[in-house]
Enzyme design. Structure first.
Site, PDB file in Angstrom:
ATOM      1  N   ASP A  42     -26.687  37.188  26.994  1.00  0.00           N
ATOM      2  CA  ASP A  42     -27.210  36.853  25.665  1.00  0.00           C
ATOM      3  C   ASP A  42     -26.194  36.038  24.859  1.00  0.00           C
ATOM      4  OD1 ASP A  42     -25.277  38.730  25.120  1.00  0.00           O
ATOM      5  OD2 ASP A  42     -26.634  40.226  24.314  1.00  0.00           O
ATOM      6  N   ARG A  87     -22.045  36.230  27.693  1.00  0.00           N
ATOM      7  CA  ARG A  87     -21.197  36.949  26.754  1.00  0.00           C
ATOM      8  C   ARG A  87     -20.315  37.902  27.534  1.00  0.00           C
ATOM      9  NH1 ARG A  87     -22.065  42.046  23.869  1.00  0.00           N
ATOM     10  NH2 ARG A  87     -24.232  41.951  24.520  1.00  0.00           N
ATOM     11  N   CYS A 140     -20.839  41.886  18.038  1.00  0.00           N
ATOM     12  CA  CYS A 140     -21.121  43.100  18.822  1.00  0.00           C
ATOM     13  C   CYS A 140     -20.054  44.182  18.649  1.00  0.00           C
ATOM     14  CB  CYS A 140     -21.314  42.768  20.298  1.00  0.00           C
ATOM     15  SG  CYS A 140     -19.788  42.391  21.179  1.00  0.00           S
ATOM     16  N   HIS A 145     -17.761  44.211  30.141  1.00  0.00           N
ATOM     17  CA  HIS A 145     -18.996  43.881  30.846  1.00  0.00           C
ATOM     18  C   HIS A 145     -19.403  42.455  30.495  1.00  0.00           C
ATOM     19  CE1 HIS A 145     -19.184  48.293  31.015  1.00  0.00           C
ATOM     20  NE2 HIS A 145     -19.821  48.095  32.158  1.00  0.00           N
ATOM     21  N   HIS A 188     -10.381  47.597  34.749  1.00  0.00           N
ATOM     22  CA  HIS A 188     -11.620  47.358  34.018  1.00  0.00           C
ATOM     23  C   HIS A 188     -11.322  46.531  32.764  1.00  0.00           C
ATOM     24  CE1 HIS A 188     -15.524  48.340  32.163  1.00  0.00           C
ATOM     25  NE2 HIS A 188     -14.855  48.554  31.049  1.00  0.00           N
ATOM     26  N   CYS A 212     -17.993  40.641  27.213  1.00  0.00           N
ATOM     27  CA  CYS A 212     -17.724  41.637  26.175  1.00  0.00           C
ATOM     28  C   CYS A 212     -16.509  42.440  26.630  1.00  0.00           C
ATOM     29  CB  CYS A 212     -18.976  42.512  26.041  1.00  0.00           C
ATOM     30  SG  CYS A 212     -18.824  43.773  24.798  1.00  0.00           S
TER      31      CYS A 212
END
Ligand SMILES: [Zn+2]
Length: 133
Positions: free
Chosen positions: A110, A118, A66, A106, A103, A120
């Site tokens: 999937d 996942r 990704c 996310h 932060h 990410c």
């Protein structure tokens, strides 16, 4: 209990570089395929770049394609916070460091079996600490 780390935005800005500040403190995103941990596969621990809280082990990392470092799970003691994020016309679950509320990225569903998760995560939100050899 996770000890809370509280600093003013001025303090964060002084401690982090421009991109780190933008991603960690302003929920930004680094450009895909640019992060230093995207293709990283050494053994060790990934800590929060802002406060050092341990988040992931290298065993949790997998190659998702990704463009950002991806993890299928987190350290039991990490206790990463989830928050509903409706920015950019999408509904996503944002991940925040439980210690400093920065932060991280996310979480999507999937990912690989059995958990199907996942995480990410932006490379700039992480600080890698290699295992002792
Ligand atoms: Zn943190």
């Amino acid at each position: 209990m996770i000890e809370k780390i509280q600093k003013t935005e001025e303090q964060w800005q002084a401690e982090l570089d421009e991109l780190e500040y933008k991603v960690l403190r302003q929920a930004g995103t680094e450009r895909p395929f640019t992060g230093k941990y995207y293709e990283h596969s050494e053994k060790g621990t990934y800590n929060c770049r802002a406060c050092g809280h341990a988040l992931f082990k290298s065993e949790h990392k997998y190659h998702s394609g990704c463009g950002w470092p991806s993890f299928w799970g987190e350290l039991e003691t990490a206790d990463i916070k989830h928050k509903m994020d409706r920015s950019h016309g999408m509904t996503r679950i944002e991940l925040l460091c439980p210690a400093c509320d920065s932060h991280l990225g996310h979480i999507f569903n999937d990912g690989p079996k059995p958990k199907g998760l996942r995480y990410c995560i932006n490379s700039v939100c992480l600080d890698f600490e290699a295992d002792e050899k």
